[in-house]
Design a protein around this motif. Sequence first.
Motif, PDB file in Angstrom:
ATOM      1  N   MET A   1       0.827  -1.201   0.000  1.00  0.00           N
ATOM      2  CA  MET A   1       0.000   0.000   0.000  1.00  0.00           C
ATOM      3  C   MET A   1       0.867   1.259   0.000  1.00  0.00           C
ATOM      4  O   MET A   1       0.423   2.332  -0.428  1.00  0.00           O
TER       5      MET A   1
ATOM      6  N   THR B   1       4.067  -1.625  -8.553  1.00  0.00           N
ATOM      7  CA  THR B   1       2.627  -1.597  -8.838  1.00  0.00           C
ATOM      8  C   THR B   1       2.367  -1.150 -10.265  1.00  0.00           C
ATOM      9  O   THR B   1       1.617  -1.797 -11.006  1.00  0.00           O
TER      10      THR B   1
ATOM     11  N   GLY C   1      -0.766  -3.800   3.490  1.00  0.00           N
ATOM     12  CA  GLY C   1      -0.289  -2.736   4.349  1.00  0.00           C
ATOM     13  C   GLY C   1       0.829  -3.298   5.208  1.00  0.00           C
ATOM     14  O   GLY C   1       1.508  -4.250   4.835  1.00  0.00           O
TER      15      GLY C   1
ATOM     16  N   ASN D   1      -8.195  -2.179   5.282  1.00  0.00           N
ATOM     17  CA  ASN D   1      -7.225  -1.645   4.324  1.00  0.00           C
ATOM     18  C   ASN D   1      -7.892  -1.324   2.990  1.00  0.00           C
ATOM     19  O   ASN D   1      -7.605  -0.293   2.373  1.00  0.00           O
ATOM     20  N   ARG D   2      -8.787  -2.215   2.553  1.00  0.00           N
ATOM     21  CA  ARG D   2      -9.454  -1.983   1.264  1.00  0.00           C
ATOM     22  C   ARG D   2     -10.366  -0.764   1.328  1.00  0.00           C
ATOM     23  O   ARG D   2     -10.396   0.056   0.404  1.00  0.00           O
TER      24      ARG D   2
ATOM     25  N   ASN E   1      -8.195   2.276   1.476  1.00  0.00           N
ATOM     26  CA  ASN E   1      -7.572   2.537   0.181  1.00  0.00           C
ATOM     27  C   ASN E   1      -8.524   3.294  -0.747  1.00  0.00           C
ATOM     28  O   ASN E   1      -8.124   4.228  -1.441  1.00  0.00           O
TER      29      ASN E   1
ATOM     30  N   PHE F   1       0.929   3.005  -3.210  1.00  0.00           N
ATOM     31  CA  PHE F   1      -0.228   3.794  -3.643  1.00  0.00           C
ATOM     32  C   PHE F   1      -0.161   5.223  -3.108  1.00  0.00           C
ATOM     33  O   PHE F   1      -0.597   6.165  -3.761  1.00  0.00           O
ATOM     34  N   PHE F   2       0.346   5.365  -1.877  1.00  0.00           N
ATOM     35  CA  PHE F   2       0.401   6.660  -1.208  1.00  0.00           C
ATOM     36  C   PHE F   2       1.803   6.849  -0.634  1.00  0.00           C
ATOM     37  O   PHE F   2       2.251   6.026   0.162  1.00  0.00           O
TER      38      PHE F   2
ATOM     39  N   ASN G   1      -8.515   7.801  -1.764  1.00  0.00           N
ATOM     40  CA  ASN G   1      -8.492   8.341  -3.118  1.00  0.00           C
ATOM     41  C   ASN G   1      -9.287   9.643  -3.233  1.00  0.00           C
ATOM     42  O   ASN G   1      -9.133  10.375  -4.223  1.00  0.00           O
TER      43      ASN G   1
ATOM     44  N   SER H   1      -3.492  14.103  -1.687  1.00  0.00           N
ATOM     45  CA  SER H   1      -2.304  13.310  -1.382  1.00  0.00           C
ATOM     46  C   SER H   1      -1.433  13.977  -0.320  1.00  0.00           C
ATOM     47  O   SER H   1      -0.883  13.309   0.562  1.00  0.00           O
TER      48      SER H   1
ATOM     49  N   VAL I   1      -5.581  -5.697  -2.309  1.00  0.00           N
ATOM     50  CA  VAL I   1      -5.172  -5.202  -0.998  1.00  0.00           C
ATOM     51  C   VAL I   1      -5.819  -6.097   0.052  1.00  0.00           C
ATOM     52  O   VAL I   1      -7.050  -6.222   0.091  1.00  0.00           O
TER      53      VAL I   1
ATOM     54  N   ASN J   1      -5.184  -6.125  -9.071  1.00  0.00           N
ATOM     55  CA  ASN J   1      -4.619  -5.489  -7.876  1.00  0.00           C
ATOM     56  C   ASN J   1      -5.374  -6.023  -6.674  1.00  0.00           C
ATOM     57  O   ASN J   1      -6.597  -6.131  -6.724  1.00  0.00           O
TER      58      ASN J   1
END
Length: 270
Positions: free
Chosen positions: A147, A167, A190, A236-237, A240, A150-151, A244, A248, A231, A229
């Motif tokens: 994860m 990824t 994560g 966590n999902r 995630n 992603f961030f 979004n 950020s 997670v 993909n």
Amino acid sequence: MKNLALNNQWVLITGASSGLGQEMARQLAGLHKANLIIAARRADKLNELKAELEKNSGVRVKVIVADLSIPQEADRVIAESIADDNLYGAILNAGVTYFGRHTQLPWDSFESILKTNVVGVVRMTNNLVKYFEQPGKEGSIMLVSSMAGFFPVPYQAAYSATKAFITAFGNALHNELTNPKFSITVFAPGGIATEMTDNSKFNELKGWLMPVSEAAKEGIHAFITRKYNYVPGLLNRVGNVFMNFLPSKFISGKMSKVYLKSLNKSAQQE
């Protein structure tokens, strides 16, 4: 595309000497009866795992000792894995991290992270894609990302950047494949409670860490069902998806405070 059928099939797992890789090996052997090729740097740990799995699960296990930060060693792992032309799948899990201020990360350590997490994974993936991209050849590759890819995660800047690469690389390559029986999955957990996170720097974060057995179970599910993909963990999902919708910079700022607090407490205890 149908699910993978792992019984009596050969599956390669890198980074199998500890943590997530070791636990996935145990579950693949014990629950799915897959034969395994286990690769990592520590021969003693791999041989202990081989003896355990062959005794308890009745599967066949091959050991490959290799340093996957060396491109030639990564190439050798794949060459030995496909030598008998019976490889069915590969889980490229090996990876290293650094938790601390990026400016305090020595350059040779940064290069080691880059070579292990990116160069070695790409070298192995390239060779595996050439192997599987043949008419009638069935199989799958799973790239273990994070994860953190992603961030952006402050105080894990190098690790986060390498996982972002993995990824993007895995997702893009998935859509270049021409063999309908072959797939590439990106698995993005994560934090996980493993040897890599078992130190004082992570003390303030350990409440967020997923048990390794749960992460491994969900990883194998993603592998078998050929997710694009994946997670692991419901929270966590949900997180995630929710993140979004947030800026950020805001997310990274919040992470920075939490991670810095854990680092400072660790420093005070030393």
